[in-house]
Design an enzyme around this catalytic site. Structure first.
Site, PDB file in Angstrom:
ATOM      1  N   ASN A   1      40.890  48.548  55.615  1.00 38.33           N
ATOM      2  CA  ASN A   1      41.045  47.375  56.464  1.00 38.33           C
ATOM      3  C   ASN A   1      42.522  47.003  56.602  1.00 38.33           C
ATOM      4  OD1 ASN A   1      40.272  45.102  58.014  1.00 38.33           O
ATOM      5  ND2 ASN A   1      38.401  44.882  56.806  1.00 38.33           N
TER       6      ASN A   1
ATOM      7  N   HIS B   1      59.567  49.760  36.888  1.00 37.85           N
ATOM      8  CA  HIS B   1      61.003  49.662  36.635  1.00 37.85           C
ATOM      9  C   HIS B   1      61.240  49.596  35.125  1.00 37.85           C
ATOM     10  CE1 HIS B   1      61.970  49.039  40.870  1.00 37.85           C
ATOM     11  NE2 HIS B   1      60.876  48.292  40.922  1.00 37.85           N
TER      12      HIS B   1
ATOM     13  N   ALA C   1      37.434  40.286  44.931  1.00 31.81           N
ATOM     14  CA  ALA C   1      38.594  39.841  45.708  1.00 31.81           C
ATOM     15  C   ALA C   1      39.640  39.175  44.818  1.00 31.81           C
ATOM     16  CB  ALA C   1      38.141  38.872  46.795  1.00 31.81           C
TER      17      ALA C   1
ATOM     18  N   ARG D   1      29.812  43.206  34.659  1.00 34.72           N
ATOM     19  CA  ARG D   1      28.455  43.751  34.514  1.00 34.72           C
ATOM     20  C   ARG D   1      28.367  45.099  35.213  1.00 34.72           C
ATOM     21  NH1 ARG D   1      24.745  42.265  38.973  1.00 34.72           N
ATOM     22  NH2 ARG D   1      25.826  40.949  40.493  1.00 34.72           N
TER      23      ARG D   1
END
Length: 208
Positions: free
Chosen positions: A95, A125, A170, A193
């Site tokens: 997306n 880094h 998300a 889970r």
């Protein structure tokens, strides 16, 4: 013309260090900034023409990412530092606002769903201030299995690995290994889970 990774590995010490995960100095390299400039320039062109010239956008994407399988779909904008070293399995969907920071190997399996604004990072880094100021860094490969679903705004950190079929919630930040067939969320991302055998929301859907 897209850079050929095999040739670059044979002829360019900085590229070899980049993909072997050895210490290197990107900002002092003669070749690495040019490679990222070329990749980002190609991404910018793809993003500009995607809806008006879709065939040319797809051609440029395939040239930029020779490791993309059949049926890979994406939506602009995309932003890749390198196309070489990136493999994407068949039928994976990416997306909008997909970002890859740094070089090194990245493997994305087949049939994945990558939500909007997802980021994959491969460089680390230097931890000590003096070496970091001098520009030292190294990459660690990232592996995402097949049939993985990344929710919106997921960040995948250097060295992370996600097993087949797993779901990443998300906004999660993946810093380690997520096993297959798991649902994982959070920062740092943790398994909450196992995948269910069936999703009741789709109980009435007839299998194809």
């Amino acid at each position: 013309m897209a850079a050929d990774l095999k040739t670059l590995l044979e002829t360019d010490e900085d590229v070899r260090r980049l993909f072997e995960g050895r210490p290197m100095q990107y900002r002092k390299s003669r070749s690495l900034p040019d490679l990222t400039w070329q990749a980002q320039s190609t991404c910018a062109r793809i993003n500009r023409i995607f809806f008006d010239e879709p065939d040319e956008a797809q051609r440029l994407f395939r040239e930029l990412v020779p490791g993309a399988g059949e049926g890979v779909e994406f939506r602009p904008p995309i932003n890749l530092d390198y196309g070489i070293g990136l493999s994407i399995g068949e039928r994976t969907f990416i997306n909008k606002d997909f970002l890859i920071v740094g070089g090194g190997y990245i493997e994305i399996g087949h049939d994945c769903l990558i939500g909007p604004r997802c980021t994959i990072c491969t460089p680390n880094h230097a931890l000590d201030a003096e070496a970091r100021l001098d520009g030292w860094e190294h990459t660690i490969p990232v592996r995402i299995g097949s049939n993985v679903w990344l929710g919106a705004n997921v960040t995948i950190c250097p060295g992370a690995s996600i097993g087949d079929n797993s779901i990443i919630g998300a906004g999660s930040v993946v810093v380690g290994d997520i096993p297959a067939d798991s649902i994982a969320v959070g920062n740092p991302c943790r398994v909450i889970r196992a995948l269910p055998d069936a999703d009741p929301a789709f109980a009435e859907v007839e299998p194809e």
